[in-house]
Design a protein around this motif. Structure first.
Motif, short mmCIF file in Angstrom:
data_model
loop_
_atom_site.label_atom_id
_atom_site.label_comp_id
_atom_site.label_asym_id
_atom_site.label_seq_id
_atom_site.Cartn_x
_atom_site.Cartn_y
_atom_site.Cartn_z
N VAL A 444 -35.38 33.50 -9.73
CA VAL A 444 -35.18 33.88 -8.33
C VAL A 444 -36.00 32.99 -7.42
O VAL A 444 -35.54 32.55 -6.37
CB VAL A 444 -35.55 35.37 -8.11
N ARG A 445 -37.24 32.69 -7.84
CA ARG A 445 -38.05 31.75 -7.05
C ARG A 445 -37.42 30.37 -7.04
O ARG A 445 -37.53 29.63 -6.05
CB ARG A 445 -39.47 31.70 -7.62
N GLN A 446 -36.74 30.00 -8.11
CA GLN A 446 -36.02 28.73 -8.13
C GLN A 446 -34.92 28.72 -7.07
O GLN A 446 -34.70 27.72 -6.38
CB GLN A 446 -35.40 28.50 -9.51
N ALA A 447 -34.23 29.84 -6.97
CA ALA A 447 -33.18 29.94 -5.95
C ALA A 447 -33.77 29.86 -4.55
O ALA A 447 -33.20 29.23 -3.65
CB ALA A 447 -32.41 31.26 -6.13
N LEU A 448 -34.93 30.50 -4.35
CA LEU A 448 -35.62 30.43 -3.06
C LEU A 448 -35.98 28.98 -2.72
O LEU A 448 -35.78 28.51 -1.60
CB LEU A 448 -36.87 31.29 -3.09
N VAL A 449 -36.52 28.28 -3.71
CA VAL A 449 -36.91 26.89 -3.50
C VAL A 449 -35.68 26.00 -3.31
O VAL A 449 -35.70 25.07 -2.50
CB VAL A 449 -37.76 26.39 -4.70
N PHE A 450 -34.61 26.29 -4.04
CA PHE A 450 -33.38 25.49 -3.91
C PHE A 450 -32.85 25.58 -2.48
O PHE A 450 -32.35 24.60 -1.93
CB PHE A 450 -32.33 25.98 -4.90
N GLY A 451 -32.96 26.77 -1.88
CA GLY A 451 -32.60 26.88 -0.47
C GLY A 451 -33.50 26.03 0.40
O GLY A 451 -33.05 25.42 1.38
N GLY A 452 -34.78 25.95 0.01
CA GLY A 452 -35.72 25.12 0.76
C GLY A 452 -35.44 23.64 0.66
O GLY A 452 -35.82 22.87 1.56
#
Length: 518
Positions: A444-452
């Motif tokens: 989930v943090r990967q998805a957050l960072v991917f948005g970043g």
């Protein structure tokens, strides 16, 4: 069916009759209590890792910023004025307001470089976060454990920052930012999981929010340090945030226990029992330790480094949950990481804008902390994503009317994104069992960072049209929140330890629902 293996005796009070625990939660809490002072201090110490996480994430807002400039005295106003394009001016007709070493743009003469070059370090950092998350995500669940993974990540993050101080050019600098992001990828995840697994079920949500307070503290410390060092080299700022991290790692090594829950799930019974006895003694617990065999359900599949991701994808219910929270995380991350970067496109002082954004995280953490026991996870997450999206789009509309109203909309949107960020991690923590929890939160943090990753590109394109940045931010976070509708509510529920136990709980709920309908 999963095999049941005796792992741990239940620690019971002498006055109470012996009875088998309903779960590993009950077993651990019976031994050490749900929230003692020693558990509190360890949870706080672990959560401090979020301070350094925030500093590394947002430091480029200052070190990579294009500094202000002015026309030199005696210059012809027809040649140089405030509206001039700096790249079309003679070099001797203008000068930076501060020494060139205050920013990488000024020091390396990148003021006229393509946006791809100037944005490369920030992009490299987020790409490093993605690579590190994929490479390191399961190590905390499998071989290294929560504590060792936290130490490894913090040390890698710190030493790469120290090496960054000696960067001779933009390319080496970007490479080191990539390595920094690689190490930073699992810091927040390990800190969140370890701190919540050291306390009882009743306090898990509140302790998880402490990490968000620490992240806010780290974010808020950046404009303070940047302002104090505004005439110094950008390299000094990296030293300010890297050296304390090393001292922090020393404290964690000697003072923090490994998660007893993780030790049990990994079958390391003796270490887990010793850890529980040590924590109970530190808490001065009145509970008498008497161990008898208790059956703790074990997994029916063998754990290796990447099997946690495999099992998440192979189990239909787990894949559905993971996909929904990752899609939502992508939209949240785009707004959360993009808003501070986009402050340069608004009519606001950079130090003031970053400070206000950092301060807006504080009420988000306070609301989550005090209302976590009353807030429905799914409904709250949906509400925050919708509010953030609406205010982000309004930021574009009202910007033509009032700059003050525009920054107000930006702050509300960022506040909502912060709240959604916090809630998404707590929600994910409760959606998945212990054996894969760290990996699920990492994804989930990967998805957050991917948005970043996309945020700097949208911000750069939005310098001439704010809809390309803030407008797109609002649309994306609103749309990405919709898949959360199909997820179950987790408030007040029991957290499972194995995938088989979670499936058993779901089957019981389904059977109860059928009986109710009948």
């Amino acid at each position: 069916m999963a095999d049941s293996t005796p792992l741990l005796s239940y620690c019971d009070k002498p006055a109470e009759p012996k009875r088998p625990p309903r779960s590993l939660d009950e077993t651990i809490e019976g031994c050490i209590g749900d929230f003692g002072w020693w558990q509190f201090l360890q949870a706080i110490l672990v959560s401090l890792a979020w301070v350094f996480d925030a500093q590394q994430t947002f430091i480029s807002v200052f070190t990579d910023a294009e500094p202000s400039w002015h026309c030199t005295q005696g210059g012809d106003e027809s040649v140089c004025n405030a509206l001039s394009n700096i790249c079309e001016l003679p070099k001797n007709s203008w000068s930076w307001d501060w020494p060139s070493h205050t920013s990488i743009i000024a020091e390396w003469g990148l003021e006229c470089a393509p946006s791809f070059i100037t944005g490369l370090p920030a992009s490299a950092f987020f790409m490093g976060c993605l690579a590190g998350g994929l490479a390191l995500a399961t190590l905390a669940d499998s071989t290294l454990g929560r504590k060792n993974m936290l130490l490894f990540s913090c040390l890698m993050m710190s030493f790469s920052s120290i090496f960054t101080v000696f960067s001779p050019n933009i390319w080496i600098y970007s490479l080191l930012r990539f390595i920094n992001g690689f190490g930073r990828a699992t810091v927040g995840t390990c800190a969140l999981v370890l701190s919540t697994e050291l306390v009882g079920k009743r306090w898990r949500g509140q302790v998880g929010v402490v990490g968000f307070f620490c992240f806010t503290l780290g974010f808020l410390s950046l404009p303070v340090m940047a302002y104090v060092n505004r005439g110094s080299s950008w390299r000094t700022l990296y030293l300010w945030i890297s050296v304390p991290t090393i001292l922090y790692c020393i404290l964690v090594h000697f003072l923090v226990h490994e998660s007893p829950r993780w030790l049990f799930v990994r079958g390391r019974k003796e270490e887990a029992v010793l850890t529980l006895k040590s924590m109970a003694q530190a808490n001065q617990s009145p509970i008498t330790m008497s161990f008898s065999n208790v059956l703790i359900e074990q997994e029916s599949w063998n754990v290796d480094i990447y099997s946690t991701i495999k099992i998440l994808l192979n189990k239909r219910w787990a894949a559905k949950r993971l996909a929904a929270v990752m899609v939502g995380g992508f939209g949240i991350g785009m707004v959360y990481y993009g808003m501070p970067l986009g402050l340069g496109n608004l009519s606001v002082n950079l130090y003031l804008g970053v400070t206000l954004n950092a301060l807006s995280e504080l009420p988000a953490s306070l609301i989550t902390f005090f209302l976590i026991g009353k807030m429905k996870r799914k409904d709250s997450l949906l509400g925050f994503t919708i509010l953030s999206g609406v205010c982000s789009v309004l930021c574009v509309v009202v910007g033509k009317v009032s700059p003050s109203l525009q920054i107000a909309m930006e702050l509300i949107s960022f506040f909502s994104a912060c709240s959604a960020f916090n809630m998404s991690l707590i929600y994910t923590l409760e959606l998945f069992p212990t054996c894969v929890r760290n990996s699920a939160i990492s994804m989930v943090r990967q998805a957050l960072v991917f948005g970043g990753v996309f945020s700097p590109l949208l911000v750069a394109a939005g310098r001439t049209n704010n809809f390309i940045s803030f407008g797109v931010f609002g649309l994306v976070i609103g749309i990405c929140g919709l898949p959360l509708v199909g997820l179950p509510e987790t408030r007040g529920g029991t957290i499972c330890d194995t995938m088989d136990e979670e499936e058993h709980k779901q089957n019981e709920k389904a059977a109860a629902a059928i009986v109710t309908l009948a």
